[in-house]
Motif scaffolding. Structure first.
Motif, short mmCIF file in Angstrom:
data_model
loop_
_atom_site.label_atom_id
_atom_site.label_comp_id
_atom_site.label_asym_id
_atom_site.label_seq_id
_atom_site.Cartn_x
_atom_site.Cartn_y
_atom_site.Cartn_z
N ASP A 555 0.83 -1.19 0.00
CA ASP A 555 0.00 0.00 0.00
C ASP A 555 0.87 1.24 0.00
N VAL A 556 0.27 2.36 -0.35
CA VAL A 556 1.06 3.55 -0.58
C VAL A 556 1.60 4.13 0.73
N LEU A 557 2.71 4.79 0.62
CA LEU A 557 3.37 5.35 1.78
C LEU A 557 3.56 6.83 1.58
N ALA A 558 2.79 7.61 2.27
CA ALA A 558 2.94 9.05 2.09
C ALA A 558 4.14 9.53 2.90
N LYS A 559 4.80 10.51 2.37
CA LYS A 559 5.87 11.14 3.13
C LYS A 559 5.21 12.03 4.17
N CYS A 560 5.58 11.83 5.41
CA CYS A 560 4.99 12.62 6.48
C CYS A 560 5.78 13.89 6.62
N TYR A 561 5.35 14.90 5.96
CA TYR A 561 6.19 16.07 5.86
C TYR A 561 6.06 17.00 7.05
N GLY A 562 7.19 17.43 7.56
CA GLY A 562 7.21 18.41 8.64
C GLY A 562 6.32 18.01 9.80
N GLY A 563 6.25 16.71 10.06
CA GLY A 563 5.49 16.25 11.21
C GLY A 563 3.99 16.39 11.10
N ASP A 564 3.51 16.43 9.85
CA ASP A 564 2.07 16.55 9.65
C ASP A 564 1.42 15.17 9.81
N ILE A 565 1.16 14.83 11.07
CA ILE A 565 0.64 13.51 11.39
C ILE A 565 -0.85 13.40 11.09
N THR A 566 -1.51 14.55 11.22
CA THR A 566 -2.97 14.56 11.09
C THR A 566 -3.40 13.95 9.75
N ARG A 567 -2.65 14.31 8.72
CA ARG A 567 -3.02 13.82 7.41
C ARG A 567 -2.86 12.30 7.31
N LYS A 568 -1.78 11.84 7.86
CA LYS A 568 -1.52 10.41 7.89
C LYS A 568 -2.65 9.69 8.63
N LYS A 569 -3.05 10.31 9.73
CA LYS A 569 -4.08 9.66 10.53
C LYS A 569 -5.41 9.62 9.78
N LYS A 570 -5.69 10.68 9.05
CA LYS A 570 -6.93 10.70 8.29
C LYS A 570 -6.96 9.57 7.27
N LEU A 571 -5.82 9.32 6.67
CA LEU A 571 -5.71 8.23 5.70
C LEU A 571 -6.03 6.89 6.36
N LEU A 572 -5.45 6.70 7.55
CA LEU A 572 -5.69 5.44 8.25
C LEU A 572 -7.14 5.35 8.70
N GLU A 573 -7.69 6.48 9.12
CA GLU A 573 -9.07 6.49 9.57
C GLU A 573 -10.02 6.10 8.44
N LYS A 574 -9.69 6.61 7.25
CA LYS A 574 -10.51 6.29 6.08
C LYS A 574 -10.51 4.79 5.84
N GLN A 575 -9.32 4.24 5.96
CA GLN A 575 -9.17 2.80 5.76
C GLN A 575 -9.99 2.04 6.80
N LYS A 576 -9.88 2.50 8.02
CA LYS A 576 -10.57 1.85 9.12
C LYS A 576 -12.09 2.01 8.97
N GLU A 577 -12.52 3.22 8.63
CA GLU A 577 -13.94 3.52 8.47
C GLU A 577 -14.53 2.63 7.38
N GLY A 578 -13.78 2.48 6.29
CA GLY A 578 -14.21 1.62 5.19
C GLY A 578 -14.49 0.22 5.70
N LYS A 579 -13.66 -0.24 6.60
CA LYS A 579 -13.79 -1.59 7.15
C LYS A 579 -15.09 -1.78 7.91
N LYS A 580 -15.50 -0.71 8.59
CA LYS A 580 -16.72 -0.81 9.39
C LYS A 580 -17.95 -1.06 8.53
N ARG A 581 -17.92 -0.51 7.33
CA ARG A 581 -19.09 -0.67 6.47
C ARG A 581 -19.03 -1.96 5.66
N MET A 582 -18.24 -2.88 6.14
CA MET A 582 -18.07 -4.13 5.41
C MET A 582 -18.86 -5.25 6.06
#
Lengths: 604, 388
Positions: A555-582
């Protein structure tokens, strides 16, 4: 209230093709007769369900009583019964019409006569209603009232030259319509001294009063304390209250007598006791026979409804129970699916009815639903002579036990401009239509007549029709009966496991095509897993199509630029949220919407 | 300890794949940016009186578009207003074609001790596809100048899975760069982000593009990624994080601070911070940032608050981050540290998840929890399991 002069009553309805302005005209009439100030008017008073207003359609019949002071100086009582406009609710429409003595036919000055115009006007004429036309939307630039008048006379054969030219939206010509109601619609007849005979044309459940019966008194009278009986269901009750319909409220009165339209409450707990079309009579002094035309409404389309969250099953049950209180045509019974868990098999009058119920469950009851592909009722004739009415494809007996199968067929009328005749005929052909004939309405428009299997039109026929005619085709159908047909059950296997909720019945000739499309669609819908997932379509154990969802290798690996964790977390949340609707089928997670994907297989 | 990130949102020209907060700007805008940046560093400093700065990272954009004098200013402001550790790591990102020998010498004199060169590729064809401003020989030139200026801690940024790239070509890039012996190599795969020209070119399908410029398939992409590990480990590069490789002892301390959730504060436009479990970011509106420090309140604070998206992390969020950030590191996360930090056993919180993931072969569990090679390939999938 007794002693009302029958000659001053007008019971009527408005019939029209969808969008021709029926509800808007109703609003104007109410406004004009001073029942509500325009400040109190909310657009389309009679469509009071949120959904009705949003979709611009009338789902439940609505009734209002208004007083009109006519040019002859007399006051008239108008009972305006607004009817649902859609073919799904044909029976409700026919019962509402039976409660009237006349009808206003609204025709769009630009569009002219459409398929539902015809269907509704014929229905009205069948009920011996006096119909007079009005031409609406005359202020549209494309309006051509004279052409429409000629069309009405040519096609329907009713006098139209003096039809009021109106714009319901802008309040033009409304006075003329009201006068025409007085002049052209007959006063009711019926003797108040005969035994009670009243037609139920609708009912409503109120948590305080119980069932509220909407009825038209054909003969006799009814008042508080009358012992009444519903002749078809045999239910008996004592009348608690009678009254008539103010806009948005019930106004009690002393008595309802022959010719009047109003309501009865009698502490009835179950709407099923008061089915539309039934006759109400007096237990002590019953009428000899019920009003004609009563029939039990049967569901035409079935589907499985499951809560997305299994724990919400009791909530879904409660919601269905409540909806059924007001909608006797909704059927449901519990069923279980291996894939979807506990849910209900629900029966509807048609696809629109299904969609409305689904939407109301989601909106008014805040439920997240998984709906399986709609199915019609098939008649399965078994070798042992037994006949099964099949509403759930999963219950199809083993093919070796089946002698033959029958499917419901409708006769359809499609009105279309001549340039699209070719593409519409092609569509009907693809949907196993049998061509019956074609009539030219005028130079540019034709009425196509086809017999079509119901299961070919419940999915997306209407959408396909609209898209292939750039929105110009209109469509109406009537159930014709059952015909023998070569039908097979198409099963879908995901990762070698059969998913019962995805099975459907299809004509043998289209099985391969549908199976292939279904696999393709599911391949798009099912996210990649850590392992490879075969998706197969099978008929009677034989695989006819296959697709593969490849295993996820990286799976894709975003560069976590300048400590911008929030964006990374949103990506993971989306993945997780998708799972719930399964939905978990074996080790495969299938998104909820995949179960609905069978609905959208026409990709033209 | 504290890490300081300084964002320089300017570049010569935006690369076609770039979705970071960066844009070309007039010389005067760049000049005007330094002033509020210095103000921000100063006005914020009292809050960090108790911390010692251990790393500073100038990121962008292209920080090297700033004059060397500006970097000197910023660093001396930092030294005046903040306490530093004895041996801080001070990094600046540079792009080939934006700095010369003289600039590097000035950086060195100002205290910068680590240079990160963004080249992404050493093939002219690929550099052109990416829309980079430089060619391969400019990169080699830059690298040489950095060494000549005396820097002994250099990173090179590389990118794989470029349009039209073959595994062999990427392998050649890796080997070429490795032969230069930088202390650190960051190797990411290209990600097509929405809103970038690449998204329109390759985002939905690549049927419109020439065959030779199609994105590599997922399998090719994975091969390149595997190749990175193989090639680099032979030469003594250690993969200490999913996408970062270094010689022993040359790990990027600033980078590690993010994964270990140490405190860091970001200055400049759009910069992100996390201090004592509070996350926030600065405004991304340039005008707003430029005006924020024009006037100060009597208490020395900025007139307008530029902090946005302030988020106080609750215990669950802290635990989530501990896991999914920590797992990026090859050493993984420690049960003992988890217990120490949250006063609850990791097993109690994540027992089922750990069991499931280790059964699938995605993680190794002992005192430390680590991603397996397979787990690294699908790290997003693994990490999403740790969210509540």
């Amino acid at each position: 209230m007794s002693g009302i002069d029958q000659s001053k009553i007008r019971n009527f309805c408005i019939v029209a093709h969808i969008d021709h302005g029926k509800s808007t005209l109703a609003d104007r009439i109410i406004e004009k007769t001073g029942l509500l100030t325009s400040r109190e008017m909310q657009a389309q008073v009679l469509d009071n369900m949120e959904l009705e207003r949003e979709r611009g359609i009338t789902i439940k019949a609505q009734t209002v009583r208004i007083i009109y002071k006519a040019q002859d100086g007399e006051e008239y009582i108008f009972n305006l019964i607004d009817t649902p406009g859609h073919v799904d609710f044909n029976y409700e429409v026919s019962r509402s019409l039976a409660a009237c003595d006349g009808a206003i036919l609204v025709v769009d000055a630009a569009q002219g006569i459409e398929a539902q115009t015809l269907a509704n006007v014929y229905l009205a004429l069948d009920h011996n209603l006096d119909v007079f036309p009005v031409i609406n939307k005359i202020d549209l630039p494309s309006a051509d009232p004279q052409r429409v008048k000629d069309e009405i006379e040519d096609i329907i054969g009713i006098e139209a030259q003096d039809a009021p030219l109106i714009s319901a939206k802008n309040g033009i010509g409304i006075e003329e319509v009201l006068e025409a109601v007085v002049q052209k619609i007959p006063a009711p007849s019926g003797n108040p001294d005969n035994p009670l005979k009243a037609l139920i044309f609708d009912s409503l459940y109120d948590s305080y009063k119980g069932v509220i019966i909407f009825c038209r008194i054909k003969e006799g009278r009814v008042r508080k304390g009358t012992q009444i009986m519903m002749m078809a269901t045999g239910a008996k009750a004592e009348v608690v209250e009678v009254g008539y319909f103010g806009p948005g409220q019930f106004i009690p009165c002393e008595e309802l007598s022959a010719g009047m339209v109003g309501y009865i409450t009698a502490s009835i707990k179950n709407v099923k006791d008061t089915t539309v079309g039934d006759t109400v009579t007096d237990v002590k002094n019953p009428c000899a026979e019920p009003l004609p035309g009563y029939k039990k409404v049967n569901s035409m389309v079935y589907c499985g409804m499951y809560p997305a969250d299994g724990a919400k099953y009791p909530d879904l049950r409660d919601a269905l129970e409540k909806l059924q209180l007001n909608d006797a045509s909704l059927h449901y019974e519990p069923e279980t699916s291996v894939a979807l868990g506990f849910g209900f098999r629900c029966g509807f009058l048609g696809l629109l009815h299904l969609e409305i119920i689904q939407e109301r469950l989601e909106r008014e009851y805040n439920l997240d639903l998984v709906t399986t592909a709609p199915s019609v009722i098939y008649k399965v004739h078994k070798n042992n002579g037994e006949i099964i009415e099949l509403t759930n494809p999963s219950n199809l007996p083993d093919p070796t036990e089946i002698d033959y199968m029958e499917e419901p067929v409708v006769s359809a009328e499609i009105m279309v401009t001549t340039e699209f005749i070719g593409s519409i005929m092609e569509l009907c052909q693809e949907r196993r239509g049998r061509y019956l004939g074609m009539e030219y309405m005028e130079e540019t428009r034709a009425l196509l007549k086809y017999e079509l299997p119901l299961n070919e039109i419940i999915y997306d026929f209407f959408d396909a029709l609209k898209s292939r005619s750039r929105g110009y085709a209109s469509f109406d159908y009537d159930l014709k009966g059952y015909e023998e047909s070569r039908l097979v059950k198409l099963d879908i296997l995901i990762n070698h496991e059969e998913v019962d909720a995805l099975s459907f019945i299809v004509h043998a000739d289209s099985a391969y095509e549908r199976g292939r499309k279904m696999c393709e669609k599911l391949k798009e819908e099912i996210p990649r897993h850590l392992f490879e997932i075969p998706i197969q379509a099978a008929v009677g154990g034989k695989i006819i199509a296959r697709e593969t969802v490849k295993a996820m290798r990286k799976d894709v690996l975003a560069k976590c630029y300048g400590g911008d964790i929030t964006r990374k977390k949103k990506l993971l949340e989306k993945q997780k949220e998708g799972k719930k609707r399964m939905r978990q089928i074996g080790s495969v997670e299938i998104p909820q919407k995949a179960f609905m994907s069978v609905l959208k297989l026409d990709d033209k | 300890m504290l890490s300081v990130y300084i964002h320089i949102p300017f570049c010569i020209r935006k690369c076609l794949y770039c979705d970071f907060l960066s844009f070309p700007a007039e010389e005067s805008t760049i000049e005007a940016y330094v002033e509020p940046l210095l103000e921000e560093i100063e006005t914020e400093s009292p809050k960090y009186a108790a911390y010692r700065v251990d790393t500073v990272f100038f990121g962008g954009g292209t920080p090297s578009v700033l004059k060397a004098g500006h970097i000197e200013h910023i660093l001396s402001k930092l030294r005046n207003c903040y306490k530093f550790t004895e041996d801080p790591e001070i990094t600046i990102e540079v792009n080939p074609g934006t700095a010369d020998r003289q600039k590097f010498e000035k950086y060195k004199n100002a205290g910068v001790n680590r240079i990160s060169i963004g080249t992404q590729s050493v093939h002219d064809k690929e550099l052109k596809v990416l829309g980079r401003i430089h060619n391969a020989s400019e990169f080699f030139e830059t690298y040489r100048m950095v060494r000549e200026a005396g820097f002994d801690n250099v990173n090179v940024d590389l990118m794989s899975a470029l349009p039209g790239q073959k595994a062999e070509e990427y392998g050649a890039t890796l080997r070429t760069v490795m032969d230069l012996k930088p202390e650190h190599i960051s190797a990411y795969s290209l990600i097509i982000e929405e809103g970038t020209p690449f998204f329109d070119m390759y985002g939905t399908d690549c049927s419109g593009t020439e065959q030779s410029l199609c994105l590599p398939t997922e399998e090719e992409e994975r091969l390149m990624y595997e190749e990175t590990g193989k090639v680099l480990s032979k030469e003594g590069y250690y993969r200490y994080e999913i996408s970062n490789y270094s010689l022993k002892g040359k790990e990027c301390r600033h980078n590690i601070a993010y994964w270990k959730r140490y405190n860091y504060v970001g200055f400049g436009l759009g910069a992100a911070s996390m201090v004592e479990n509070v996350r926030w970011r600065n405004t991304a509106e340039l005008q707003e940032y430029l005006n924020a420090f024009r006037e100060l309140k009597p208490n020395g604070k900025a007139l307008k608050n530029i902090k946005e998206e302030i988020q106080h992390l609750n215990l669950n969020e802290q635990m989530e981050e501990f896991m999914f950030l920590g797992l990026r590191l090859t050493e993984g996360v420690s049960r003992a540290e988890f217990l120490k930090m949250f006063c609850i056993d990791m097993e109690e919180v994540y027992g089922t998840v750990l069991k499931e993931l280790s059964e699938k072969g995605l993680i190794e569990c002992s005192e430390r929890i680590k991603l397996t090679q397979y787990g690294r390939d699908v790290s997003n999938y693994v990490m999403s399991h740790f969210l509540f």
